[in-house]
Design a protein around this motif. Structure first.
Motif, PDB file in Angstrom:
ATOM      1  N   LYS A 182       4.821  -3.451  -4.757  1.00 30.42           N
ATOM      2  CA  LYS A 182       4.640  -4.492  -3.752  1.00 30.42           C
ATOM      3  C   LYS A 182       3.211  -4.462  -3.214  1.00 30.42           C
ATOM      4  O   LYS A 182       2.595  -3.403  -3.124  1.00 30.42           O
ATOM      5  N   PRO A 183       2.688  -5.635  -2.806  1.00 31.42           N
ATOM      6  CA  PRO A 183       1.441  -5.635  -2.030  1.00 31.42           C
ATOM      7  C   PRO A 183       1.745  -5.142  -0.622  1.00 31.42           C
ATOM      8  O   PRO A 183       2.903  -5.169  -0.172  1.00 31.42           O
ATOM      9  N   LEU A 184       0.737  -4.721   0.108  1.00 28.61           N
ATOM     10  CA  LEU A 184       0.945  -4.139   1.438  1.00 28.61           C
ATOM     11  C   LEU A 184       1.667  -5.091   2.381  1.00 28.61           C
ATOM     12  O   LEU A 184       2.520  -4.677   3.178  1.00 28.61           O
ATOM     13  N   LYS A 185       1.340  -6.371   2.302  1.00 31.78           N
ATOM     14  CA  LYS A 185       1.909  -7.336   3.244  1.00 31.78           C
ATOM     15  C   LYS A 185       3.406  -7.533   3.055  1.00 31.78           C
ATOM     16  O   LYS A 185       4.080  -8.074   3.941  1.00 31.78           O
ATOM     17  N   GLU A 186       3.949  -7.099   1.915  1.00 34.72           N
ATOM     18  CA  GLU A 186       5.381  -7.277   1.662  1.00 34.72           C
ATOM     19  C   GLU A 186       6.195  -6.009   1.920  1.00 34.72           C
ATOM     20  O   GLU A 186       7.414  -6.004   1.730  1.00 34.72           O
ATOM     21  N   LEU A 187       5.554  -4.942   2.368  1.00 34.89           N
ATOM     22  CA  LEU A 187       6.273  -3.694   2.621  1.00 34.89           C
ATOM     23  C   LEU A 187       7.181  -3.823   3.844  1.00 34.89           C
ATOM     24  O   LEU A 187       6.824  -4.447   4.844  1.00 34.89           O
ATOM     25  N   SER A 188       8.353  -3.212   3.756  1.00 31.76           N
ATOM     26  CA  SER A 188       9.223  -3.117   4.924  1.00 31.76           C
ATOM     27  C   SER A 188       8.723  -1.971   5.811  1.00 31.76           C
ATOM     28  O   SER A 188       7.890  -1.155   5.392  1.00 31.76           O
ATOM     29  N   LEU A 189       9.223  -1.903   7.031  1.00 37.89           N
ATOM     30  CA  LEU A 189       8.819  -0.825   7.941  1.00 37.89           C
ATOM     31  C   LEU A 189       9.178   0.537   7.340  1.00 37.89           C
ATOM     32  O   LEU A 189       8.403   1.501   7.452  1.00 37.89           O
ATOM     33  N   LYS A 190      10.331   0.635   6.705  1.00 39.05           N
ATOM     34  CA  LYS A 190      10.745   1.912   6.123  1.00 39.05           C
ATOM     35  C   LYS A 190       9.787   2.319   5.009  1.00 39.05           C
ATOM     36  O   LYS A 190       9.409   3.495   4.890  1.00 39.05           O
ATOM     37  N   GLU A 191       9.387   1.364   4.191  1.00 39.81           N
ATOM     38  CA  GLU A 191       8.445   1.670   3.111  1.00 39.81           C
ATOM     39  C   GLU A 191       7.089   2.093   3.664  1.00 39.81           C
ATOM     40  O   GLU A 191       6.444   3.020   3.145  1.00 39.81           O
ATOM     41  N   MET A 192       6.647   1.420   4.737  1.00 40.67           N
ATOM     42  CA  MET A 192       5.402   1.832   5.380  1.00 40.67           C
ATOM     43  C   MET A 192       5.510   3.255   5.913  1.00 40.67           C
ATOM     44  O   MET A 192       4.586   4.070   5.757  1.00 40.67           O
ATOM     45  N   ALA A 193       6.643   3.548   6.545  1.00 40.95           N
ATOM     46  CA  ALA A 193       6.845   4.884   7.111  1.00 40.95           C
ATOM     47  C   ALA A 193       6.867   5.949   6.022  1.00 40.95           C
ATOM     48  O   ALA A 193       6.358   7.061   6.213  1.00 40.95           O
ATOM     49  N   MET A 194       7.445   5.633   4.869  1.00 37.57           N
ATOM     50  CA  MET A 194       7.463   6.587   3.760  1.00 37.57           C
ATOM     51  C   MET A 194       6.030   6.896   3.297  1.00 37.57           C
ATOM     52  O   MET A 194       5.711   8.046   2.975  1.00 37.57           O
ATOM     53  N   LEU A 195       5.188   5.867   3.291  1.00 41.90           N
ATOM     54  CA  LEU A 195       3.808   6.064   2.824  1.00 41.90           C
ATOM     55  C   LEU A 195       2.977   6.863   3.818  1.00 41.90           C
ATOM     56  O   LEU A 195       2.270   7.800   3.426  1.00 41.90           O
ATOM     57  N   VAL A 196       3.033   6.514   5.104  1.00 40.14           N
ATOM     58  CA  VAL A 196       2.196   7.232   6.077  1.00 40.14           C
ATOM     59  C   VAL A 196       2.719   8.636   6.326  1.00 40.14           C
ATOM     60  O   VAL A 196       1.992   9.488   6.863  1.00 40.14           O
ATOM     61  N   GLY A 197       3.960   8.905   5.933  1.00 38.70           N
ATOM     62  CA  GLY A 197       4.498  10.252   6.071  1.00 38.70           C
ATOM     63  C   GLY A 197       4.084  11.186   4.953  1.00 38.70           C
ATOM     64  O   GLY A 197       4.336  12.396   5.014  1.00 38.70           O
ATOM     65  N   LEU A 198       3.434  10.657   3.926  1.00 39.20           N
ATOM     66  CA  LEU A 198       3.087  11.466   2.751  1.00 39.20           C
ATOM     67  C   LEU A 198       1.881  12.384   2.923  1.00 39.20           C
ATOM     68  O   LEU A 198       1.873  13.486   2.359  1.00 39.20           O
ATOM     69  N   PRO A 199       0.812  12.009   3.653  1.00 38.37           N
ATOM     70  CA  PRO A 199      -0.381  12.861   3.686  1.00 38.37           C
ATOM     71  C   PRO A 199      -0.130  14.287   4.143  1.00 38.37           C
ATOM     72  O   PRO A 199      -0.848  15.206   3.726  1.00 38.37           O
ATOM     73  N   LYS A 200       0.865  14.540   4.969  1.00 43.64           N
ATOM     74  CA  LYS A 200       1.152  15.889   5.444  1.00 43.64           C
ATOM     75  C   LYS A 200       1.443  16.836   4.285  1.00 43.64           C
ATOM     76  O   LYS A 200       0.977  17.979   4.250  1.00 43.64           O
ATOM     77  N   ALA A 201       2.226  16.363   3.293  1.00 42.45           N
ATOM     78  CA  ALA A 201       2.542  17.161   2.102  1.00 42.45           C
ATOM     79  C   ALA A 201       2.916  16.190   0.991  1.00 42.45           C
ATOM     80  O   ALA A 201       4.099  15.956   0.724  1.00 42.45           O
ATOM     81  N   PRO A 202       1.912  15.580   0.343  1.00 38.02           N
ATOM     82  CA  PRO A 202       2.171  14.472  -0.585  1.00 38.02           C
ATOM     83  C   PRO A 202       3.077  14.819  -1.759  1.00 38.02           C
ATOM     84  O   PRO A 202       3.873  13.981  -2.169  1.00 38.02           O
ATOM     85  N   ASN A 203       2.976  15.995  -2.300  1.00 34.82           N
ATOM     86  CA  ASN A 203       3.843  16.352  -3.425  1.00 34.82           C
ATOM     87  C   ASN A 203       5.249  16.699  -2.951  1.00 34.82           C
ATOM     88  O   ASN A 203       6.239  16.366  -3.609  1.00 34.82           O
ATOM     89  N   PHE A 204       5.342  17.343  -1.783  1.00 34.33           N
ATOM     90  CA  PHE A 204       6.640  17.730  -1.257  1.00 34.33           C
ATOM     91  C   PHE A 204       7.450  16.509  -0.833  1.00 34.33           C
ATOM     92  O   PHE A 204       8.656  16.425  -1.073  1.00 34.33           O
ATOM     93  N   TYR A 205       6.785  15.537  -0.195  1.00 39.27           N
ATOM     94  CA  TYR A 205       7.483  14.359   0.305  1.00 39.27           C
ATOM     95  C   TYR A 205       7.441  13.177  -0.674  1.00 39.27           C
ATOM     96  O   TYR A 205       7.886  12.085  -0.329  1.00 39.27           O
ATOM     97  N   SER A 206       6.907  13.372  -1.850  1.00 34.99           N
ATOM     98  CA  SER A 206       6.831  12.281  -2.823  1.00 34.99           C
ATOM     99  C   SER A 206       8.222  11.721  -3.104  1.00 34.99           C
ATOM    100  O   SER A 206       9.131  12.472  -3.480  1.00 34.99           O
ATOM    101  N   THR A 208       9.305  10.071  -5.560  1.00 32.49           N
ATOM    102  CA  THR A 208       9.738  10.200  -6.948  1.00 32.49           C
ATOM    103  C   THR A 208      10.210  11.612  -7.264  1.00 32.49           C
ATOM    104  O   THR A 208      10.877  11.824  -8.265  1.00 32.49           O
ATOM    105  N   LYS A 209       9.866  12.565  -6.403  1.00 34.96           N
ATOM    106  CA  LYS A 209      10.300  13.956  -6.609  1.00 34.96           C
ATOM    107  C   LYS A 209      11.432  14.345  -5.656  1.00 34.96           C
ATOM    108  O   LYS A 209      12.415  14.961  -6.066  1.00 34.96           O
ATOM    109  N   ASN A 210      11.259  14.015  -4.372  1.00 34.95           N
ATOM    110  CA  ASN A 210      12.238  14.401  -3.349  1.00 34.95           C
ATOM    111  C   ASN A 210      12.555  13.184  -2.482  1.00 34.95           C
ATOM    112  O   ASN A 210      12.033  13.047  -1.371  1.00 34.95           O
ATOM    113  N   TYR A 211      13.395  12.332  -3.014  1.00 34.57           N
ATOM    114  CA  TYR A 211      13.671  11.054  -2.351  1.00 34.57           C
ATOM    115  C   TYR A 211      14.270  11.250  -0.960  1.00 34.57           C
ATOM    116  O   TYR A 211      13.837  10.623   0.015  1.00 34.57           O
TER     117      TYR A 211
END
Length: 654
Positions: A182-206, A208-211
């Motif tokens: 999706k382009p950024l403008k079509e993201l839901s709030l949950k999808e946005m939250a999933m993305l901004v939550g990744l920098p803390k531990a990107p591989n752990f919270y990915s 595709t690895k740990n849904y």
């Protein structure tokens, strides 16, 4: 003693001054990477319909997004979980730093980060991630410096483009496209939250690895937004209950590797940073037809191997060496629609469309006969289909003889040009070339623009020229377009990151008149309707084409065209060893052509079905009373051998 004291004092003064100078220099040097931010960007390659073919990048896969195109809700989500006072502090949050220092001193080591968004950006871009007081000290100083040079909006823009978000994705736009398509403008709030939550531990919270862990982290982001009063209860409940669909795509998304290799080859010199410059490349390829071409070629190879197995001739060498190629293009513009360089790129990246030089055999004969037609002969002119012995001087100076034969050792006596080409009679072709004179034939070929690798003897009548499928496709455009020879064209335009649009133009040279060329088209239609190319017949559409089989069945070709699309198919062994005796152009290559066109008609049912007959061409009954015969009123045909083809902006209509 006083001297040594002065030296000591001088050194004591110089050391902090030097250290201060070093810090100032390092500030200026190191922080420039963020101040004058120029990240490595992914180049995107698209087909003619805007479908992604591949991403090109070297180390970091990154799409860039400007601050103006970042949704405000996405910024709120980031600030909520990472730095709620971002717009108030000057790069460092003093209160958070004091809390962190107390915890770190108590623990005897760096434990609490207390990093602002600016500090995170500095740490990920300019520093290492090691937990040392010296690194933390630099981080603070660099962050203050960055805040002095950049606006808050610029810092956020750099953060959103630089941060790593797992799965090989750098930057928020890249991750949105990769995880959610999706382009950024079509993201839901949950999808946005999933993305901004990744920098803390990107591989752990990915995701595709740990849904589930990714969802949990996202819910904490949403909860923080609710606690801050940035979203209401209904929004909070809806977002926390959502379970977005996540895609586990490959980074390159390369659905046309042979195409991408050729794009890189053609653009590499003009754009040396093609893998990191963030270009958008629009090709002429139609990925629906590309897939049709691949399936057709794979089907043809499977059928060849199946016949060999049924005959008890299948061996490991054949399975390893047998390969093929297909190129399809719009002959009027030269735009390449499909280019399949082999049946499996993972086994061999060698592009047989552009790199393989093979003999076309009888697929080259139409050019020889076109010279004859242009010299005043007609499709009903007679040529001798009889055996002759030719003498020539060998390399050692001794006289040698050549006794060519027809494929089935049949001799028809005097035959028409139409019949000779329809049934691919070798002796008739050789005799015609001999009677016309080798010089006249080569002169005619050169007038068409066919000059490279021409053999210096009568073997030219059997197609002993070495040529790639791409070049043969170029030559066949003169038949398929009505007399204009056009270079195959793969790239339409390149858009640079600054928005500059570089369009690629193609030129055609009119090498013959539409009237004279239609005489050949009428003959090549007979090749398909009742000659050697019957396996290329497609119901409901006119096809013109020619088969080609070289000595010992080393190569098998079919070169053909409909009113709007031209296609070349080749099969052979990569090591130039013979295929089975039964694998001719008509049997091995023509069915692939048919398979491809049947698929094309399903994809584009409004494809033009019938050839236009140019003014000045008259169609009547053939000598046998069954075949149509075409004649040209040459008095009404201007000499167009050196004319420039008219330019056109007309898009391809299948």
């Amino acid at each position: 003693m006083r001297k040594y004291l002065l030296i000591t004092v001088g050194i004591a003064i110089l050391i902090p001054v030097a250290f201060l100078g070093y810090l100032i220099y390092s500030f200026e040097y190191e922080t420039q990477k963020l101040i004058k931010y120029q990240p490595r960007l992914t180049t995107e390659v698209y087909d003619r319909n805007g479908n992604k073919i591949a991403n090109l990048f070297s180390d970091e896969h990154r799409y860039y997004v400007s601050y103006e195109n970042i949704p405000p809700r996405l910024i709120e989500a980031l600030l909520a979980i990472e730095d709620t006072t971002f717009f108030e502090h000057s790069g460092v949050n003093p209160d958070a730093v004091m809390r962190a220092i107390i915890k770190d001193v108590s623990a005897g080591k760096l434990k609490e980060g207390a990093s602002t968004i600016t500090q995170q950006l500095v740490k990920n871009t300019l520093l290492t991630r090691e937990k040392k007081f010296s690194r933390k000290f630099k981080e603070v100083l660099y962050s203050i410096r960055i805040e002095q040079e950049l606006t808050k909006e610029q810092i956020l823009e750099r953060y959103f483009n630089e941060i790593y978000l797992g799965h090989g994705y750098y930057g928020i736009k890249t991750a949105a496209d990769g995880y959610f398509r999706k382009p950024l403008k079509e993201l839901s709030l949950k999808e946005m939250a999933m993305l901004v939550g990744l920098p803390k531990a990107p591989n752990f919270y990915s995701p595709t690895k740990n849904y589930e862990l990714s969802l949990g982290r996202a819910n904490r982001v949403i909860g923080r937004m609710f606690d801050l009063g940035w979203i209401d209860q209904a929004t909070y409940e809806k977002a926390t209950q959502e379970r977005p669909k996540v895609y586990n795509d490959t980074l390159s998304k390369n659905s046309g590797p042979y195409i991408i290799d050729e794009v890189m080859r053609q653009l590499g010199d003009a754009f040396p940073d093609i893998r990191s410059g963030g270009y958008k490349i629009y090709t002429t390829i139609d990925m629906r037809l590309q897939e049709a071409g691949y399936k057709a070629l794979q089907s043809g190879r499977d059928e060849i191997l199946k016949r060999a197995q049924e005959a008890g001739d299948l061996d490991e060498n054949m399975q390893r060496q047998l390969n093929g190629a297909l190129i399809s293009l719009n002959p009027h513009t030269g735009e390449v629609l499909a280019m399949v360089g082999g049946y499996d790129y993972s086994l061999s990246p060698y592009n047989r469309v552009t790199q393989a030089k093979r003999q076309p055999g009888s697929a080259f004969k139409p050019f020889l006969y076109q010279v004859a037609l242009d010299s005043g002969m007609s499709p009903s002119s007679l040529v001798p289909d009889i055996a002759r012995t030719y003498t020539y001087a060998g390399n050692d100076g001794e006289e040698k003889t050549w006794q060519p034969k027809n494929y089935k050792n049949e001799y028809k006596g005097m035959v028409t040009i139409r019949d000779a080409l329809t049934h691919s009679r070798n002796l008739a072709t050789i005799n015609m070339v001999s009677d016309m004179g080798f010089g006249k034939i080569t002169e005619g070929l050169r007038r068409f623009g066919i000059t490279e690798n021409l053999p210096p003897d009568l073997s030219i009548a059997l197609g002993t020229i070495s040529i790639s499928p791409m070049d043969l496709a170029k030559y066949y455009t003169m038949f398929a377009s009505g007399g204009a020879m056009t270079n195959p064209m793969l790239i339409r335009e390149v858009i640079t990151p600054t928005g500059e649009n570089i369009k690629y133009q193609n030129k055609s040279r009119q090498v013959d008149t539409p009237q004279q060329i239609y005489l050949m088209t009428s003959i090549l239609k007979d090749v398909v309707s009742h000659g050697t190319g019957t396996n290329a017949r497609v119901a409901g559409i006119e096809i013109a084409g020619k088969t080609g089989t070289t000595n010992d069945n080393v190569d098998a070709w079919f070169a053909g065209y409909s009113p709007t699309v031209e296609t070349i198919v080749w099969f052979g062994h990569d090591n130039n060893t013979p295929m089975r005796r039964s694998e001719t152009g008509g049997r091995a290559a023509a069915p692939v052509f048919r398979y491809y066109y049947e698929d094309m008609l399903r994809i584009y049912p409004n494809t033009k079905r019938y050839f236009d007959v140019p003014a000045g061409v008259y169609v009547g009954s053939g000598n046998d009373g069954n075949n149509s015969e075409s004649y040209t009123d040459t008095s009404a045909v201007p000499d167009a051998t050196q004319e420039e083809a008219p330019k056109t902006d007309e898009k391809l209509v299948f």
